[in-house]
Design a protein around this motif. Structure first.
Motif, short mmCIF file in Angstrom:
data_model
loop_
_atom_site.label_atom_id
_atom_site.label_comp_id
_atom_site.label_asym_id
_atom_site.label_seq_id
_atom_site.Cartn_x
_atom_site.Cartn_y
_atom_site.Cartn_z
N ILE A 121 5.16 -4.97 -19.72
CA ILE A 121 4.74 -3.66 -19.24
C ILE A 121 3.38 -3.30 -19.83
O ILE A 121 2.50 -2.79 -19.14
N SER A 122 3.20 -3.57 -21.12
CA SER A 122 1.91 -3.28 -21.75
C SER A 122 0.80 -4.11 -21.13
O SER A 122 -0.31 -3.62 -20.93
N ALA A 123 1.11 -5.38 -20.84
CA ALA A 123 0.09 -6.24 -20.24
C ALA A 123 -0.27 -5.77 -18.84
O ALA A 123 -1.43 -5.83 -18.43
N ALA A 124 0.72 -5.28 -18.09
CA ALA A 124 0.45 -4.79 -16.74
C ALA A 124 -0.41 -3.55 -16.78
O ALA A 124 -1.28 -3.35 -15.93
N GLY A 125 -0.18 -2.70 -17.75
CA GLY A 125 -0.96 -1.47 -17.84
C GLY A 125 -0.39 -0.38 -16.96
O GLY A 125 0.33 -0.63 -15.99
N SER A 126 -0.72 0.85 -17.29
CA SER A 126 -0.20 1.99 -16.54
C SER A 126 -0.72 2.01 -15.12
O SER A 126 -0.06 2.51 -14.20
N GLY A 127 -1.93 1.45 -14.89
CA GLY A 127 -2.50 1.47 -13.55
C GLY A 127 -1.67 0.69 -12.55
O GLY A 127 -1.38 1.16 -11.45
N GLU A 128 -1.25 -0.52 -12.94
CA GLU A 128 -0.45 -1.35 -12.04
C GLU A 128 0.89 -0.71 -11.75
O GLU A 128 1.37 -0.70 -10.61
N LEU A 129 1.54 -0.17 -12.78
CA LEU A 129 2.84 0.44 -12.58
C LEU A 129 2.74 1.71 -11.75
O LEU A 129 3.56 1.96 -10.86
N LYS A 130 1.71 2.52 -12.02
CA LYS A 130 1.50 3.73 -11.23
C LYS A 130 1.23 3.38 -9.78
O LYS A 130 1.70 4.05 -8.85
N SER A 131 0.46 2.31 -9.56
CA SER A 131 0.15 1.90 -8.20
C SER A 131 1.41 1.53 -7.44
O SER A 131 1.56 1.88 -6.27
N ALA A 132 2.34 0.82 -8.11
CA ALA A 132 3.57 0.42 -7.43
C ALA A 132 4.49 1.60 -7.19
O ALA A 132 4.97 1.80 -6.07
N ILE A 133 4.71 2.41 -8.23
CA ILE A 133 5.69 3.50 -8.11
C ILE A 133 5.17 4.63 -7.24
O ILE A 133 5.93 5.23 -6.46
N GLN A 134 3.90 4.94 -7.34
CA GLN A 134 3.36 6.08 -6.62
C GLN A 134 2.60 5.66 -5.36
O GLN A 134 2.99 5.99 -4.25
N ASP A 135 1.53 4.89 -5.52
CA ASP A 135 0.64 4.59 -4.40
C ASP A 135 1.30 3.70 -3.35
O ASP A 135 1.26 3.98 -2.16
N ASP A 136 1.92 2.59 -3.81
CA ASP A 136 2.50 1.66 -2.84
C ASP A 136 3.71 2.25 -2.13
O ASP A 136 3.89 2.03 -0.92
N VAL A 137 4.54 2.98 -2.86
CA VAL A 137 5.68 3.62 -2.20
C VAL A 137 5.20 4.67 -1.21
O VAL A 137 5.72 4.79 -0.10
N SER A 138 4.17 5.42 -1.59
CA SER A 138 3.61 6.42 -0.67
C SER A 138 2.98 5.76 0.55
O SER A 138 3.01 6.32 1.65
N ALA A 139 2.40 4.56 0.35
CA ALA A 139 1.77 3.86 1.47
C ALA A 139 2.78 3.49 2.54
O ALA A 139 2.42 3.33 3.72
N LEU A 140 4.05 3.37 2.17
CA LEU A 140 5.09 3.05 3.14
C LEU A 140 5.45 4.25 4.01
O LEU A 140 6.11 4.09 5.03
N HIS A 141 5.03 5.45 3.59
CA HIS A 141 5.39 6.66 4.34
C HIS A 141 4.87 6.60 5.77
O HIS A 141 5.62 6.83 6.73
N SER A 142 3.58 6.30 5.94
CA SER A 142 3.01 6.26 7.29
C SER A 142 3.70 5.23 8.15
O SER A 142 3.96 5.46 9.33
N LEU A 143 4.02 4.08 7.56
CA LEU A 143 4.67 3.03 8.33
C LEU A 143 6.06 3.46 8.80
O LEU A 143 6.40 3.31 9.98
#
Length: 606
Positions: A121-143
């Motif tokens: 988790i530390s190696a991934a960084g908060s950016g990668e995790l935030k992108s998956a949990i927030q941005d990528d999940v939100s990106a599925l909304h339009s689809l």
């Protein structure tokens, strides 16, 4: 040693496409939404058909009566109303499916991340995790909530219109298909190589973002050394490369993509049909009244091609987001013990410990080390020697590749995570504070702690006065109402560790980036934290651990030497060379912040 297997989330079987995996559990609901949308789209075509029938009857040789027209008018009105209602219901059901999917994905991601190795988790960084949990999940909304329903409409409505036109006259019906066929051909030309280009597009944007962040983070340094003009060269190179790539891509696709949009434009389709229709009427092959349905419905047949580009982009975006989400869900988790045990005391033992990040190259090799209760052990060595990695194995941020790490006689792999962190605490350089109140940030060390206990920990950590100066004191929300400096955040993390009251503490160099005043306060707080505990200290400045009970020198992932400060200096080995390289004098001032000897006056643990 009995463990539950470290597998990916079981409810996301890896043998299925990513998009299908993330839609698990909502596919039936989506099917209902798609069926409603298809019915609504079909109903939406009926008013146009009714209008053509009305036009046919009005243009007939006999005067139409109300009895012949009103049923068609009623049908058109009812179908239009049904289309609106069905479309609305489809949208509601689609959004309900989307909400359920987003909630489930975020809960599953949070649960899975919570079981992943903390080092990963530390190696991934908060950016990668935030992108998956927030941005990528939100990106599925339009689809899920929009694109699938739009595609359903684009497929069903033209299909019904085309079927009806063929029942009227097959010759102009064939003509209405020609713009669609031309649009498909031209669009396929424009999309040639789109997959590779989209991958390069994303990579190029990533390079620009990386270069921009690098430049922004180092701007103070480069300005200080007068290299502000040249330091952003990587950013300029990345943007120039992106511009060159994107210009080439657009140039290659501009003509076919523009032509594809033009040939299916309603005006162009209408012009083709009217011109051809007039010719057919003039030749006596088609009645004039039959042109009405082609004028009304002909442009609808080719309409999907005008929107297919945007919809395909949304589908690709959703597929890419689903792939990133499932990749994170497939990341291995730390095995949990089937029959957990509890440590007997605060003694730490490492036997034959080796560790590799990639499974090929060992960064730690054959480490044997004991940490006796109530003593201070310092890890020193050059950068990359394995100090932080060795400490991370005690915290079980990773599992050892070979050997064992035990706490109180129990292998850390046989201790439940919650139980392990009740015995082992840590204060690291990289402080992570949550976007919640100051009190709740401290209370992470012990959630059931009272307000008085939180304040007592804050006082001991030398941070109470700063907290009371905040707008709402302990109720101030960090990150929203105020942001703490690095030294203040470090003292807050020490308060958290004091409240947790663990018998074993891992300390990274907590004062490495602090100003002199903050460093003094942090040293006082660390003195309180260290009292009576078993400490493992990662030291970069040797003067801070001069009076440690044991100093362990790591070099190349192995223990090069160990002993007390005086013994290591007398040995004139690796430690002595490091000591002199830092400009320290054997007779210099004694810094004993983390020494068990000098902390004895501070009180004992528990």
């Amino acid at each position: 040693m009995s463990e539950r297997p470290a597998t990916a989330t079981a409810s996301y079987p890896p043998d299925r496409p990513p998009l299908r995996r993330v839609l698990r559990g909502v596919r039936r609901t989506l099917a209902v939404a798609i069926a409603l949308q298809a019915a609504g789209a079909l109903a939406g075509v009926v008013p146009f058909i009714a209008v053509t029938l009305i036009a046919e009857r009005l243009s007939g040789g006999t005067a139409p009566t109300g009895g012949r027209l009103w049923p068609l008018v009623s049908l058109a009105c009812a179908a239009g109303l049904a289309a609106l209602i069905l479309g609305f219901c489809a949208g509601v059901v689609g959004h309900l499916a989307d909400n359920r999917m987003q909630l489930r994905l975020r809960l599953d991601l949070a649960g899975h991340i919570g079981r992943m190795p903390l080092g990963r988790i530390s190696a991934a960084g908060s950016g990668e995790l935030k992108s998956a949990i927030q941005d990528d999940v939100s990106a599925l909304h339009s689809l899920v909530a929009h694109t699938l329903l739009d595609v359903t409409t684009l497929l069903t409505a033209p299909a019904l219109a085309l079927v009806y036109l063929f029942t009227v006259d097959w010759r102009p019906a064939l003509l209405s298909v020609l713009p669609l066929a031309a649009g498909v051909y031209l669009f396929s030309r424009a999309m040639a190589g789109a997959k590779a280009n989209m991958a390069e597009y994303g990579a190029a944007q990533g390079r620009i973002s990386s270069a921009a962040v690098e430049f922004a983070n180092g701007i103070a340094v480069v300005k200080s050394f007068g290299r502000g003009r040249s330091a952003h060269g990587r950013f300029l190179a990345a943007t120039d490369a992106f511009a060159e790539f994107f210009t080439g891509w657009v140039r290659a696709t501009l003509i076919p993509s523009t032509a594809a949009l033009l040939v299916v434009a309603p005006v162009v389709v209408l012009l083709v049909l009217v011109t051809a229709g007039v010719a057919l009427v003039a030749a006596g092959w088609t009645p004039a009244a039959d042109l009405v349905p082609f004028v009304l419905l002909g442009p609808l047949v080719s309409a999907p091609m005008g929107l297919v580009g945007a919809r395909m982009q949304q589908i690709r975006t959703g597929q890419a987001a689903a792939a990133r989400i499932t990749a994170l869900l497939d990341a291995p988790v730390l095995p949990e013990p089937a029959d957990p045990v509890a440590p007997a005391d605060a003694r730490v033992s490492m036997r034959g410990v080796s560790f590799s990040y990639d499974g090929r190259t060992d960064v730690l090799k054959d480490i044997d080390l004991d940490l006796e209760p109530g003593t201070v052990t310092a890890l020193v060595g050059p950068s990359g020697s394995g100090k932080s990695t060795l400490a991370a194995l005690l915290l079980r941020f990773h599992d050892v590749t070979a050997g064992t790490v035990t706490v109180g006689g129990a292998d850390v792999r046989e201790i439940a995570a919650a139980e392990l962190y009740r015995h082992v605490g840590f204060v690291l350089q990289d402080v992570r504070l949550l976007r919640t109140t100051v009190a709740d940030n401290i209370r992470l060390g012990r959630p059931e702690a009272t307000d008085a206990e939180v304040e007592r920990a804050a006082r001991a950590a030398q941070i109470h006065d700063r907290i009371t100066a905040l707008p709402d004191g302990y109720a101030t929300v960090l990150g929203a109402d105020v942001t703490l400096s690095g030294g203040e955040a470090q003292r807050l993390s020490i308060a958290r560790a004091l409240l947790a009251d663990t018998p074993i503490v891992v300390l990274d160099e907590a004062t490495a980036f602090a100003d002199p005043r903050s460093e003094s306060l942090i040293q006082d707080a660390l003195s309180t934290l260290a009292a009576g505990r078993t400490l493992l200290v990662i030291a970069h400045r040797l003067s801070t651990v001069r009076s440690a009970d044991r100093i362990v020198v790591l070099d190349g992932g192995r223990i090069a030497e160990q002993g007390r400060h005086e013994e290591l200096l007398a040995a004139t080995g690796r430690y002595a060379r490091m000591w002199h390289a830092q400009g320290l004098d054997a007779a210099g001032p004694l810094t004993t912040t983390t020494s068990s000897t000098d902390l004895s006056a501070k009180g004992t643990h528990r």
